[in-house]
Design an enzyme around this catalytic site. Structure first.
Site, short mmCIF file in Angstrom:
data_model
loop_
_atom_site.label_atom_id
_atom_site.label_comp_id
_atom_site.label_asym_id
_atom_site.label_seq_id
_atom_site.Cartn_x
_atom_site.Cartn_y
_atom_site.Cartn_z
NE ARG A 198 -0.87 2.00 3.62
CZ ARG A 198 0.11 2.42 3.80
NH1 ARG A 198 1.39 2.10 4.33
NH2 ARG A 198 0.14 4.05 3.69
CB ALA B 272 0.27 6.74 -3.78
CD GLN C 111 -4.21 2.38 6.19
OE1 GLN C 111 -5.16 3.11 7.18
NE2 GLN C 111 -4.72 2.52 5.07
CG ASP D 80 -3.34 8.27 -2.08
OD1 ASP D 80 -3.22 8.81 -0.95
OD2 ASP D 80 -3.01 7.06 -2.10
O1 MRU Z 1 -4.91 3.25 1.49
P1 MRU Z 1 -3.51 3.34 1.60
O2 MRU Z 1 -2.87 2.85 2.90
O3 MRU Z 1 -2.61 2.87 0.41
O4 MRU Z 1 -3.37 4.98 1.62
C1 MRU Z 1 -2.20 5.77 1.59
C2 MRU Z 1 -2.25 7.32 1.71
O5 MRU Z 1 -3.43 7.60 1.74
C3 MRU Z 1 -0.96 7.92 1.90
O6 MRU Z 1 -0.98 9.05 2.44
C4 MRU Z 1 -0.55 8.13 0.44
O7 MRU Z 1 -0.54 6.89 -0.56
C5 MRU Z 1 0.82 8.54 0.42
S1 MRU Z 1 2.11 7.43 0.76
C6 MRU Z 1 3.48 8.06 0.48
#
Ligand code: MRU
Length: 352
Positions: free
Chosen positions: A48, A50, A190, A231
């Site tokens: 997970r 982005a 997270q 994202d």
């Molecule tokens: O659903 P996720 O855990 O993949 O969401 C991640 C986020 O929202 C992060 O803030 C984003 O991807 C940036 S990671 C450097």
């Protein structure tokens, strides 16, 4: 070829991913060499963040291209692309690999491109960290940075030091006394599971809070800035990030606290004018009716209660104090876009 980060490994034969749904209590590496294994891992958030989902998908596609034909590669690329809709980095990485004309697939080149993306992400993270730390030290005159962050944006979510967490760790490296308030980040936690774990590993002073505690924390003057990841950033500066980011932005504005968004320029989607063009992923009701993970499965809500579970929200640009990118720090999205378009035109002219 060998690629390695905190949560991803590729040795030329096998792809292994650290199962992020089982952290922090268990560190289990899973085989995700087959594209369908990778798709499952991305959909279930074992992989997970982005930047990482884009890189992991790119390596999986390039690896499989060594043994299957172009038609199959195109099908798999489409399935990988559809695995999560909001983070534009996934589309960016797959497009970089799939830029060949029909009938012209070069599997070796695809592998080189995937490796290049991986190393590029490490360099982008380093630049974000450096620009962010320099900017914040200059703009916010405090004896101690007390930063609120949301979700997880560190080494687990990228190939390098991370985005928002990269800035935080660089600031802490330089100043030594940063304190981080970690939003637990319901529904999938997270923050509580991953960011708290990364903070402890980095020996950064931190306090874990439930998302609903942020307002009181701000009112009590215990936070001097908010830094989050992203994202997808639209041309006007609106950005999508983990659900709950928008609430923090509204709260921060109410309390006169600046909110910064940190990310690589690969997260800026020049095709999106504003928030309304950003697709928002909706996930399973079970994630809201209870919790699932290595800590167990528990449901507390009535099984028949209808649920709304958007994985992301969008924060309007007017609530953002600055966009911290690898290219620099921008307080005006128009300048950010102008520079990006300008450098793309330059690259095209050089035929790269
Ligand atoms: O659903 P996720 O855990 O993949 O969401 C991640 C986020 O929202 C992060 O803030 C984003 O991807 C940036 S990671 C450097």
């Amino acid at each position: 070829m060998k690629l390695e980060s905190m949560s991803f490994r590729y040795d030329g034969r096998q792809i292994s991913v650290l199962d992020q749904t089982r952290l922090p209590h268990e560190q289990v590496w899973l085989d995700a060499t087959e594209p369908r294994q990778m798709i499952e891992a991305i959909k279930s958030l074992r992989v997970r963040g982005a930047p990482l989902i884009g890189l992991a998908a790119a390596v999986a596609l390039a690896h499989t291209a060594q043994t299957v034909n172009e038609d199959e590669v195109r099908t798999i690329a489409g399935e990988l692309r559809a695995s999560r809709p909001t983070a534009v980095n996934l589309m960016y990485c797959l497009d970089r690999l799939m830029k060949f004309a029909p009938g012209q697939m070069d599997a070796g080149q695809m592998l080189n491109d995937a490796a290049e993306l991986f190393y590029e992400d490490q360099a982008l993270c380093d630049r974000i960290a450096k620009h962010g730390a320099d900017f914040l030290k200059e703009k916010i005159k405090v004896s101690q940075f007390k930063i609120l962050t949301h979700c997880n944006t560190g080494g687990l979510a990228t190939a390098g030091v991370g985005t928002a967490i990269g800035v935080i760790r660089e600031l802490n490296k330089q100043l030594g006394n940063v304190h981080v308030f970690v939003d637990e980040t319901r529904p999938l936690l997270q923050g509580g599971r991953l960011t708290a774990w990364e903070m402890a590993k980095l020996s950064i002073s931190h306090t874990l809070i439930c998302d609903s505690m942020a307002a009181s924390l701000m009112r009590d003057g215990r936070v001097n800035c908010v830094i989050v990841g992203c994202d997808r950033i639209a041309r006007n500066g609106d950005f999508a990030n983990k659900i709950g980011t928008y609430s923090l932005a509204v709260l921060a504005r109410h309390h006169g606290i600046p909110l910064f968004v940190a990310g690589p320029s690969t997260t800026v989607d020049l095709q999106c004018e504003s928030a309304k063009d950003i697709p928002i992923e909706e996930r399973e009701a079970a994630e809201v009716r209870g919790v699932t993970g290595s800590f167990g499965n528990m449901t507390w809500a009535p099984a028949e209660s209808p649920v709304w579970n958007p994985a992301f929200d969008v924060t309007p640009h007017e609530l953002v104090a600055a966009w911290i990118l690898d290219r620099g720090v921008y307080t005006e999205p128009a300048v950010m876009v102008e520079e990006m378009v300008g450098s793309m035109a330059k690259t095209e002219r050089r035929g790269l």
